[in-house]
Design a protein around this motif. Structure first.
Motif, PDB file in Angstrom:
ATOM      1  N   ASP A 106      -3.728   0.992  -3.275  1.00 33.24           N
ATOM      2  CA  ASP A 106      -3.837  -0.451  -3.266  1.00 33.24           C
ATOM      3  C   ASP A 106      -4.243  -0.932  -4.656  1.00 33.24           C
ATOM      4  O   ASP A 106      -5.265  -0.517  -5.185  1.00 33.24           O
ATOM      5  CB  ASP A 106      -4.925  -0.836  -2.243  1.00 33.24           C
ATOM      6  N   ASP A 145      -3.917  -6.114   5.278  1.00 29.68           N
ATOM      7  CA  ASP A 145      -5.106  -6.493   4.513  1.00 29.68           C
ATOM      8  C   ASP A 145      -5.965  -7.450   5.317  1.00 29.68           C
ATOM      9  O   ASP A 145      -5.461  -8.376   5.930  1.00 29.68           O
ATOM     10  CB  ASP A 145      -4.688  -7.207   3.220  1.00 29.68           C
ATOM     11  N   HIS A 200       0.813  -1.218   0.000  1.00 29.19           N
ATOM     12  CA  HIS A 200       0.000   0.000   0.000  1.00 29.19           C
ATOM     13  C   HIS A 200       0.850   1.272   0.000  1.00 29.19           C
ATOM     14  O   HIS A 200       0.846   2.030   0.970  1.00 29.19           O
ATOM     15  CB  HIS A 200      -0.952   0.011   1.201  1.00 29.19           C
ATOM     16  N   HIS A 233     -11.813  -6.058   0.210  1.00 29.59           N
ATOM     17  CA  HIS A 233     -11.184  -6.339   1.494  1.00 29.59           C
ATOM     18  C   HIS A 233     -11.104  -5.075   2.337  1.00 29.59           C
ATOM     19  O   HIS A 233     -11.269  -3.970   1.849  1.00 29.59           O
ATOM     20  CB  HIS A 233      -9.809  -7.002   1.322  1.00 29.59           C
ATOM     21  N   HIS A 279      -9.087  -2.918   5.680  1.00 31.43           N
ATOM     22  CA  HIS A 279      -7.722  -2.652   6.121  1.00 31.43           C
ATOM     23  C   HIS A 279      -7.658  -2.358   7.605  1.00 31.43           C
ATOM     24  O   HIS A 279      -8.588  -1.805   8.169  1.00 31.43           O
ATOM     25  CB  HIS A 279      -7.133  -1.471   5.341  1.00 31.43           C
TER      26      HIS A 279
HETATM   27 ZN   LIG Z   1      -5.223  -3.778   0.684  1.00 33.61          ZN
END
Ligand SMILES: [Zn+2]
Ligand SMILES: [Zn+2]
Length: 119
Positions: free
Chosen positions: A68, A87, A20, A74, A76
């Protein structure tokens, strides 16, 4: 290199990284491959890539946007101490009460706290 090529380069950099990175960090990496790329281009391309939903951005405690390249759904977890972004591959649960308000098209979930290494 043409603009579209540079955008492709930025997208590839992001897809190959799992940490990231910030725009600055992406810029440094892109610069090593294409010395003609400017920070302004990186910012602009990141914006376009996000608008076209090819990447995601995450706001952390350092007030910088992190990017990302993994667009699977997903969440964080951001550590307030070391700034690491973890993640969480579990799908965020959408509260059923939302159904009465409207249809969710996108959700962003970021948890903030202290990671195990910093505890
Ligand atoms: Zn991520
Ligand atoms: Zn930490």
């Amino acid at each position: 290199m043409r603009y579209s090529k540079q955008r492709e380069l930025i997208l590839n950099i992001l897809r190959n990284r799992c940490d990231h990175p910030t725009a600055d960090s992406i810029y440094t990496e892109a610069r090593a491959i294409d010395s003609t790329i400017s920070l302004g281009t990186v910012y602009r391309d990141l914006k376009v890539l996000e608008q076209t939903k090819q990447i995601h951005s995450i706001k952390t405690t350092d007030d910088k946007l992190h990017y990302d390249g993994d667009i699977r759904k997903h969440s964080h977890f951001v550590c307030n101490k070391c700034g690491n972004i973890f993640d969480i591959m579990a799908k965020p649960r959408i509260p059923s009460i939302l159904k009465g308000i409207g249809k969710v098209e996108e959700s962003k979930c970021v948890y903030y706290g202290t990671c195990k290494g910093c505890q």
